[in-house]
Enzyme design. Structure first.
Site, PDB file in Angstrom:
ATOM      1  N   HIS A   1      44.980  41.539  19.323  1.00 59.23           N
ATOM      2  CA  HIS A   1      46.009  40.484  19.300  1.00 59.23           C
ATOM      3  C   HIS A   1      46.503  40.170  20.723  1.00 59.23           C
ATOM      4  O   HIS A   1      47.639  39.736  20.909  1.00 59.23           O
ATOM      5  CB  HIS A   1      47.198  40.869  18.409  1.00 59.23           C
ATOM      6  CG  HIS A   1      46.810  41.278  17.028  1.00 59.23           C
ATOM      7  ND1 HIS A   1      46.526  40.376  16.031  1.00 59.23           N
ATOM      8  CD2 HIS A   1      46.623  42.517  16.483  1.00 59.23           C
ATOM      9  CE1 HIS A   1      46.205  41.024  14.924  1.00 59.23           C
ATOM     10  NE2 HIS A   1      46.246  42.325  15.167  1.00 59.23           N
TER      11      HIS A   1
ATOM     12  N   SER B   1      40.964  24.025  45.448  1.00 65.95           N
ATOM     13  CA  SER B   1      41.737  22.912  44.905  1.00 65.95           C
ATOM     14  C   SER B   1      41.842  21.823  45.964  1.00 65.95           C
ATOM     15  O   SER B   1      41.907  22.109  47.161  1.00 65.95           O
ATOM     16  CB  SER B   1      43.135  23.390  44.506  1.00 65.95           C
ATOM     17  OG  SER B   1      44.010  22.296  44.326  1.00 65.95           O
TER      18      SER B   1
ATOM     19  N   LYS C   1      44.203  28.251  45.999  1.00 68.84           N
ATOM     20  CA  LYS C   1      43.517  28.414  44.709  1.00 68.84           C
ATOM     21  C   LYS C   1      42.087  28.931  44.854  1.00 68.84           C
ATOM     22  O   LYS C   1      41.361  28.576  45.772  1.00 68.84           O
ATOM     23  CB  LYS C   1      43.469  27.066  43.962  1.00 68.84           C
ATOM     24  CG  LYS C   1      44.816  26.527  43.515  1.00 68.84           C
ATOM     25  CD  LYS C   1      45.425  27.364  42.415  1.00 68.84           C
ATOM     26  CE  LYS C   1      44.676  27.280  41.117  1.00 68.84           C
ATOM     27  NZ  LYS C   1      44.612  25.918  40.554  1.00 68.84           N
TER      28      LYS C   1
ATOM     29  N   GLU D   1      34.345  28.811  33.603  1.00 64.39           N
ATOM     30  CA  GLU D   1      34.939  27.775  32.756  1.00 64.39           C
ATOM     31  C   GLU D   1      33.891  26.799  32.243  1.00 64.39           C
ATOM     32  O   GLU D   1      33.952  26.348  31.091  1.00 64.39           O
ATOM     33  CB  GLU D   1      36.022  27.031  33.541  1.00 64.39           C
ATOM     34  CG  GLU D   1      37.255  27.881  33.821  1.00 64.39           C
ATOM     35  CD  GLU D   1      38.257  27.202  34.732  1.00 64.39           C
ATOM     36  OE1 GLU D   1      39.394  27.669  34.799  1.00 64.39           O
ATOM     37  OE2 GLU D   1      37.903  26.197  35.387  1.00 64.39           O
TER      38      GLU D   1
END
Length: 455
Positions: A153, A274, A280, A287
């Site tokens: 969870h 970025s 970043k 992804e």
């Protein structure tokens, strides 16, 4: 190509919707292989002359060289790869080219080509997954004693080793490899010789062409041979499950590489910056793997939807099968390769992993198990005792192994100082000695097993 049946050409819209050469030219190698096998069989059976057979084989060699050299001109007006090759063959060797199509239809020709292509795609997927498993195995071998939290969870549950976590994916991708292997075995039957749908009146040798193309046997029913696309669906199903597994691992990499977790670091090779935020490091490769899963799932659904409404045998609807399979294969193969490279590249941060494992009272189950073993309490009662002790530690801002014994004995007087032996992360991990457990001794067994499997 349609002989004397039609008096006029197709409408302009038909010339737009019908051609498939834009994508099925990828079947050129398979089409030439199938034609060679068919030609040799026709000549061996005396259905065409040996002289014509040699001319056809020589012409196919020439076509193959033109395609390999990038000199072959694919013509949209010839619709597909089959007619393109046949037309060029006729230009090269003359009327003998027309004998190649004896005892063959485009229906069995295209499905033979497609089976050959998908069979090879199964092998490519297996090879890619093998490399991914090796990368995971190599990382796991370095982290037998690296502890991180195991989650349920998305809450800290119990401590596990990083090696154990990675080996879970080795198991998953092993099943994926097996699915592609099983699919390849089932599809390894030859439809060639089934002709349009009913077979042929010529005395062909289907066993010979099946053997020449590496098939285990000819398909037994000509109508099934022409119309079956379950081999493509099974391949897409295997792709879909594999893509889901890749997505799960990609999601972990995205999560682990955040500042909040900091469990792993991906190098500059697999991250991007970025356009506005100079600090970043975005895990774009992971992804993209996660995102591409949707394409593969969509390809399976698209082909299943095409096939579900078709009666026997062939309908031009089946022209829609190739783009879906080609897209899934391209997507899956690059995703597997990217994931294998990322796993080989990543650097783990054992200190951050252990710090995260220390939060959330992950040895509470060990405490409950100790109460069962030493104090002979039923597990449900032990669970309640351990939960109460966790609450007491939480209220004091202490870990379980830092909570004073007297505080524990307020909840359960029978607890002794021996309990501290089971409350450390290391003792918890080492105690999980059941088969398949996270104890380093058990994970070494997993590593040894897979080392032989991946050799």
């Amino acid at each position: 190509m349609w002989g004397g049946r039609f008096e006029s050409g197709p409408a302009a819209i038909m010339r737009e919707i019908t051609p498939s050469i834009g994508f099925d030219k990828r079947l050129a190698a398979e089409d030439i292989a199938g034609s060679r096998a068919h030609c040799r069989m026709l000549a061996a059976e005396g259905i065409i002359s040996k002289d014509d057979g040699q001319k056809i084989l020589g012409g196919l060699d020439a076509v193959e060289k033109e395609i390999a050299a990038g000199e072959f001109v694919f013509k949209r007006e010839l619709e597909d790869i089959h007619l393109n090759i046949e037309a060029r063959l006729a230009e090269l060797i003359g009327p003998a080219a027309g004998r190649l199509h004896t005892a063959r239809s485009r229906n069995d020709q295209v499905v033979t080509d497609f089976r050959l292509w998908v069979r090879a795609a199964c092998s490519r997927a297996e090879d890619g997954l093998l490399e991914l498993q090796r990368a995971l195995h190599a990382q796991a071998a370095q982290h037998l004693d690296t502890i991180l939290p195991g989650f349920t969870h998305m809450q800290v549950a119990q401590p596990v080793t990083f090696a154990h976590h990675l080996m879970a994916y080795v198991e998953m991708f092993g099943r994926d490899r097996a699915r592609f292997e099983d699919a390849r075995k089932r599809m390894n039957e030859s439809p060639l010789g089934s002709a349009a749908l009913a077979g042929t009146s010529f005395p062909i040798d289907r066993d010979a062409t099946a053997k020449a193309l590496g098939f285990a046997r000819p398909m037994r029913n000509s109508m099934d041979a022409i119309s079956a696309r379950d081999f493509a669906l099974e391949y897409l199903a295997a792709c879909s499950i594999c893509a889901v597994h890749l997505s799960r691992l990609a999601g972990e990499l995205v999560q682990w590489s955040t500042q909040a977790f900091g469990f792993v670091k991906l190098s500059d090779a697999f991250t991007t910056g970025s356009s506005i935020m100079p600090q970043k490091r975005n895990p774009d490769a992971a992804e993209l793997v996660r995102g591409k899963t949707g394409r593969v799932l969509g390809d399976f659904v698209a082909l299943a939807t095409v096939v579900k409404g078709l009666v026997l045998t062939y309908g031009t609807d089946l022209q829609e099968d190739k783009e879906r399979v080609f897209d899934a294969a391209d997507t899956l193969e690059i995703s597997i390769a990217a994931m294998a490279a990322m796993m080989a590249d990543l650097t783990a941060n054992p200190a951050r992993m252990k710090a995260a494992a220390e939060a959330g009272y992950p040895t509470a189950t060990d405490l409950a198990d100790w109460v069962v073993r030493v104090l002979q309490k039923p597990f449900r009662e032990a669970h309640h005792i351990a939960g109460s002790i966790v609450k007491a530690a939480e209220e004091r801002g202490l870990t379980l192994d830092a909570l004073p014994l007297e505080e524990m004995r307020k909840i359960e007087p029978g607890i002794t100082s021996d309990v501290y032996a089971v409350l450390s992360l290391e003792s918890s991990v080492n105690a999980r000695m059941s088969l398949g457990g996270t104890a380093p001794a058990r994970v070494r067994e997993q590593l040894a097993h897979w080392k032989s499997q991946l050799a």
